[in-house]
Design an enzyme around this catalytic site. Structure first.
Site, short mmCIF file in Angstrom:
data_model
loop_
_atom_site.label_atom_id
_atom_site.label_comp_id
_atom_site.label_asym_id
_atom_site.label_seq_id
_atom_site.Cartn_x
_atom_site.Cartn_y
_atom_site.Cartn_z
N LYS A 76 -1.04 6.57 19.45
CA LYS A 76 0.55 6.32 19.06
C LYS A 76 1.45 7.03 18.24
O LYS A 76 1.33 5.74 17.25
CB LYS A 76 1.91 5.22 20.39
CG LYS A 76 2.30 5.40 20.85
CD LYS A 76 3.24 4.31 21.77
CE LYS A 76 4.48 4.72 21.92
NZ LYS A 76 5.05 3.25 23.40
N SER A 166 6.17 4.34 27.21
CA SER A 166 6.34 4.81 25.91
C SER A 166 4.83 5.33 26.17
O SER A 166 4.97 6.61 25.54
CB SER A 166 7.69 4.76 25.83
OG SER A 166 6.79 3.53 24.74
N SER A 190 5.58 -0.85 27.92
CA SER A 190 5.43 0.15 27.16
C SER A 190 4.39 0.30 27.08
O SER A 190 3.71 1.96 26.93
CB SER A 190 5.29 1.09 25.77
OG SER A 190 7.30 0.93 26.47
#
Length: 522
Positions: A76, A166, A190
């Protein structure tokens, strides 16, 4: 091969059925073939091929570093990666190249894993859909299955479904078979939220078990590096590599690393499963309730003890989180001023004007809104009423979990999300704050309490999209939690997207993959 688990690929390497270099090239090609998903912000092709060649040499010498040697992974884009652009999906950090690796990234590299690239996310990890990125939204791979198209009677190019957020880019990368594992971050759900909507496993470890060094902070007191894989066993393998004390992160906990190779034959009869009655939340879909009930019955029929429990302060978790999150965001975002790194405005009339214009240009509306809210809660006249009160409520929420686990419950079983994935066109009708409150209702309390939790895909909805359930464990009992999760995974046999015959098989169903995802990979 792209549909294999980490354990299966590691065995294939040792037996010479495929080499790390061959596998790396297949993954890189598949990233190109699935670029419409917008899962990656940066693809590190040259670096990946070099790392794969080094791994191949180790296998030829009969000296692999461990179970992750040669395994392609994605990160990420809010984890620092040495000399590789790290943007947090924001204009504010465009062009920023950190001089170091995050600890969890370095641990993977030290084990010989192969870095494919950096994945897309909501800007600065503030969101629940992976739709608020400076690089555009991430598309859920399941949008491109024949099952979803037939049920929705919509063209997926014009009305696709979200990945959740996210960590949506990381989830999409693993679910679409371009990466075998990915790092996410989890502050309010997330990692588990996108894992649930993309039909993969998402693990949020106990707070402090994994180092946060190099993870660009959102909420320091709740941020946890997350693990996304296609099987529970793989998640346990990765957890065993990543956990441990780190002198660069004072919040890490010394906890002797247990043997994380989970057993295949699991006896569930001595496990007590708790069903929190407060998790029957407004908006929970009938299909999700049905799967929740079905899985509870599976545990009971297998001999586990299943009983209803109460977490009375759970209902206040989202409001409590909003205050604490924005307060810490206001503090953490102060470092982005345009002076040392990242975006810098051309305005030079005054220092104050430089700060203001830089932050206006660099941050999107969501980030600016959370900064303003946090500063309001931290004002002297508001501090006791909002921030201190939220900390007190946080203690009550954590105490609820402690009381339930102290009563003999080993694992809690809950939904992960309210329903299957929402269409993008419907999702964006609500503002970011409202969407986050809706999507994180089941996942956020875990972060408040610092507990481990894992999302496991359970079944396909009538629309042909994943429905997942969450298991919550006691602090530092991550391995026991994953053992229960693996047992559940074995019972459910969730269908995974595979590539060979352009279909995914499992659980008696097959899912066609769209024509433009075709590949010759066997």
């Amino acid at each position: 091969m792209l549909g294999f688990t980490i354990r299966e690929i590691s065995l294939a390497f040792r037996e010479g059925r495929i080499s790390p270099s061959e596998l790396c090239r297949k993954c890189l090609n598949h990233i190109k073939e699935t670029r419409h998903l917008n899962a990656y912000i940066t693809v590190t092709e040259e670096l990946a091929l070099k790392q794969a060649e080094e791994s191949e040499g180790r296998f030829l010498r009969g000296a692999p570093k461990g179970p992750l040697d040669g395994i392609p992974f994605a990160v990420k884009d809010n984890f620092c990666t040495e000399n590789i652009e790290t943007t947090c999906a924001s204009r504010m950090l465009k062009g920023y190249r950190p001089p170091f690796n995050a600890t969890v990234v370095q641990k993977l590299l030290d084990q010989g894993a192969v870095l494919l690239g950096k994945t897309n996310l909501d800007e600065f990890a503030m969101g629940a859909g992976s739709t608020d990125s400076a690089f555009g939204p991430v598309r859920n791979p399941w949008s491109y299955s024949d099952t979803y198209r037939d049920q929705s009677r919509a063209e997926p190019d014009s009305d696709w479904v979200i990945t959740g957020g996210s960590s949506g880019g990381s989830a999409a990368a693993v679910a679409s078979l371009s990466s075998f594992l990915a790092l996410g971050s989890d502050t309010g759900g997330s990692t588990r939220n996108p894992a649930a909507l993309c039909g993969i496993v998402g693990l949020k470890p106990t707070y402090g078990l994994l180092s946060r060094h190099g993870l660009i902070p959102l909420v320091n007191s709740m941020d946890v590096p997350g693990i996304l894989t296609r099987s529970v066993h793989d998640a346990a393998t990765v957890l065993g590599v990543l956990q441990g004390l780190d002198v660069k992160d004072s919040t890490t906990i010394y906890h002797p690393a247990p043997h994380n190779d989970l057993p295949d034959d699991i006896d569930i009869r001595k496990v007590c499963i708790g069903i929190p009655k407060e998790y029957h939340a407004p908006g929970l879909s009938r299909e999700t309730v049905s799967q929740w009930s079905h899985v509870a019955d599976l545990f009971e029929r297998a001999g586990a003890t299943v009983r209803e429990v109460s977490l009375p302060h759970t209902q206040y978790s989202i409001v409590c989180y909003h205050v604490l999150c924005t307060a810490e965001v206001a503090s953490n975002m102060a470092r982005f001023d345009g002076l040392e790194y990242g975006h810098r405005s051309a305005v030079s009339s005054s220092t104050e004007a430089l700060y203001a214009t830089t932050r206006h240009e660099g941050f999107n509306d969501v980030v600016r809104g959370r900064i303003l809210s946090g500063n309001y809660f931290l004002l002297k006249r508001n501090y006791q009423h909002y921030f201190v009160k939220a900390q007190q409520v946080r203690r009550l929420i954590a105490d609820d979990f402690a009381q339930v686990f102290g009563s003999g419950v080993d694992v809690l079983l809950t939904p992960t999300t309210l329903s299957d994935a929402t269409r993008y066109s419907d999702f964006i009708q609500e503002d970011n704050h409202t969407r986050s409150m809706q999507e994180d209702v089941f996942t956020q309390p875990v972060n408040i309490a610092g507990l481990p939790a894992v999302s496991v895909p359970a079944a396909l909805s009538q629309r042909g999209l994943p429905i997942s359930l969450q298991l919550i464990g006691r602090a530092l009992q991550d391995r026991k939690l994953l053992t229960v999760a693996k047992w559940l995974e074995q019972q459910l046999a969730f269908p995974q997207i595979q590539l060979g015959g352009l279909e995914a098989r499992g659980g008696g169903r097959s899912l066609g993959v769209s024509q433009r995802e075709q590949t010759s990979v066997a």
